[in-house]
Design an enzyme around this catalytic site. Structure first.
Site, PDB file in Angstrom:
ATOM      1  N   TYR A   1       0.852  -1.184   0.000  1.00  0.00           N
ATOM      2  CA  TYR A   1       0.000   0.000   0.000  1.00  0.00           C
ATOM      3  C   TYR A   1       0.890   1.236   0.000  1.00  0.00           C
ATOM      4  O   TYR A   1       1.885   1.288  -0.711  1.00  0.00           O
ATOM      5  CB  TYR A   1      -0.973  -0.065   1.185  1.00  0.00           C
ATOM      6  CG  TYR A   1      -2.105   0.921   1.090  1.00  0.00           C
ATOM      7  CD1 TYR A   1      -2.877   1.028  -0.080  1.00  0.00           C
ATOM      8  CD2 TYR A   1      -2.412   1.754   2.151  1.00  0.00           C
ATOM      9  CE1 TYR A   1      -3.915   1.938  -0.180  1.00  0.00           C
ATOM     10  CE2 TYR A   1      -3.452   2.662   2.068  1.00  0.00           C
ATOM     11  CZ  TYR A   1      -4.205   2.762   0.896  1.00  0.00           C
ATOM     12  OH  TYR A   1      -5.209   3.664   0.802  1.00  0.00           O
TER      13      TYR A   1
ATOM     14  N   LYS B   1     -20.555 -19.378 -11.670  1.00  0.00           N
ATOM     15  CA  LYS B   1     -19.837 -19.181 -12.926  1.00  0.00           C
ATOM     16  C   LYS B   1     -18.405 -18.726 -12.661  1.00  0.00           C
ATOM     17  O   LYS B   1     -17.462 -19.158 -13.347  1.00  0.00           O
ATOM     18  CB  LYS B   1     -20.587 -18.166 -13.785  1.00  0.00           C
ATOM     19  CG  LYS B   1     -19.916 -17.852 -15.126  1.00  0.00           C
ATOM     20  CD  LYS B   1     -19.663 -19.093 -15.969  1.00  0.00           C
ATOM     21  CE  LYS B   1     -20.920 -19.780 -16.431  1.00  0.00           C
ATOM     22  NZ  LYS B   1     -21.625 -19.071 -17.474  1.00  0.00           N
TER      23      LYS B   1
ATOM     24  N   ASP C   1     -27.218 -14.282 -18.257  1.00  0.00           N
ATOM     25  CA  ASP C   1     -28.622 -14.342 -17.828  1.00  0.00           C
ATOM     26  C   ASP C   1     -29.330 -12.990 -17.910  1.00  0.00           C
ATOM     27  O   ASP C   1     -30.018 -12.564 -16.981  1.00  0.00           O
ATOM     28  CB  ASP C   1     -28.706 -14.899 -16.399  1.00  0.00           C
ATOM     29  CG  ASP C   1     -28.235 -16.342 -16.324  1.00  0.00           C
ATOM     30  OD1 ASP C   1     -28.156 -16.992 -17.378  1.00  0.00           O
ATOM     31  OD2 ASP C   1     -27.944 -16.826 -15.228  1.00  0.00           O
TER      32      ASP C   1
ATOM     33  N   GLY D   1     -35.111 -17.138 -27.571  1.00  0.00           N
ATOM     34  CA  GLY D   1     -34.399 -16.150 -26.784  1.00  0.00           C
ATOM     35  C   GLY D   1     -32.927 -16.129 -27.150  1.00  0.00           C
ATOM     36  O   GLY D   1     -32.537 -16.557 -28.250  1.00  0.00           O
ATOM     37  N   ALA D   2     -32.101 -15.673 -26.222  1.00  0.00           N
ATOM     38  CA  ALA D   2     -30.677 -15.511 -26.502  1.00  0.00           C
ATOM     39  C   ALA D   2     -30.034 -16.825 -26.931  1.00  0.00           C
ATOM     40  O   ALA D   2     -29.329 -16.884 -27.948  1.00  0.00           O
ATOM     41  CB  ALA D   2     -29.974 -14.952 -25.272  1.00  0.00           C
TER      42      ALA D   2
END
Length: 296
Positions: A41, A96, A139, A198-199
């Site tokens: 830091y 995921k 999603d 859909g997608a």
């Protein structure tokens, strides 16, 4: 109240896996001394930040950004669950991120957004993009997902992928090629029925067309897409123009009669009789509506 809540889920191993979330942040170096603290830091970090300010490309060497993916969702089209909102979608995005790490060696950060407006999502993702080496959209319901991905790809200089489209499509094509080999068929001879516009349905249809699949019919909740439909979005109009060469205007169940392949990419179920009416040696890709016996 806490004990009662815990007891409700005690017999389900899935909840034990997700208890407290599935991710943590682990430093790549430990802080074991004052010298370590000063380098990690302030004041040591100031030298690195100043160098990056002077030469922005150094961020790829001296920050985590190039090896971290943002998994971004608004929770509007989650798995087979639909529009469950950002908080309920977070376990999926964490999962995921775990896959990215375990199977790809990449760190990933799940980010769920409390907005669904296309402009706001694009601006939000663009604003956080400097922290990441790639954006994985997840999603997000159609047709918004198409515009969001296209605008972010044009705007950002890092990879942007909508997994429900391209990830699903790549896996489906690979699986279909293998399945066709198993049953001794050429991919160009297959007649395919896709459930869902859909997608995932759109992306799978596009990649299968490019791969040379013989004939494809795409069905939504109102039946097979055809030129006589008056409720077509621009995306569905594109599908009409590139699929269903025979002009079939019936139901998905009707389209399955004699079909070689069924690809289920929407909610609901298909009658056993419809699968039985498919061609001999047919191929079925379907999401199970019941929990498999091996999952307790």
């Amino acid at each position: 109240m806490g004990e009662q809540t815990a007891d409700r889920f005690a017999d389900d191993p899935a909840f034990a896996v997700h208890e407290g979330g599935k991710l943590s942040v682990t430093p790549t170096r430990s802080i074991d001394s004052i010298a370590d603290l000063a380098l990690t830091y302030t004041p040591g970090v100031a030298r690195v930040s100043s160098a990056i300010a002077a030469e922005p490309d150094l961020a790829r060497r001296f920050t985590w950004a190039p090896r971290v993916v943002a998994v971004v969702s608004d929770g509007t089209a989650v798995l087979g669950l639909g529009n469950i909102g950002p908080s309920a979608s977070l376990p999926v995005m964490e999962g995921k991120a775990c896959l990215f790490k375990d199977f790809g060696g990449l760190d990933a950060v799940p980010i769920v957004l409390g907005v669904t407006d296309v402009d706001t999502i694009v601006e939000t993702v663009a604003a956080i993009a400097p922290s990441f080496g790639g954006i994985n959209l997840e999603d997000i319901s159609a047709p918004r997902c198409f515009e969001i991905e296209a605008r972010l790809r044009e705007r950002l200089d890092i990879p942007v992928m909508h997994d429900d489209q391209h990830g699903t499509a790549i896996v489906v094509l690979a699986a279909l090629r293998n399945a066709a080999r198993v049953v001794g068929r050429e991919i160009g001879d297959l007649r395919v029925v896709v459930s869902g516009a859909g997608a995932a349905g759109v992306a799978c249809t596009k990649i299968l067309l490019e791969a040379g699949v013989g004939e494809i019919a795409v069905a939504d909740s109102q039946g097979v897409l055809h030129a006589g439909r008056g409720d077509l979005t621009p995306t569905k109009q594109w599908l009409v123009e590139h699929t269903n060469a025979s002009g079939y205007a019936g139901t998905m169940v009707g389209a399955l009669e004699g079909a070689d392949v069924y690809i289920g990419l929407s909610g609901g179920s298909v009658p056993e009789a419809a699968i039985a009416a498919m061609a001999p040696g047919c191929i079925v890709f379907s999401w199970p509506t019941r929990r498999p016996r091996w999952i307790r």
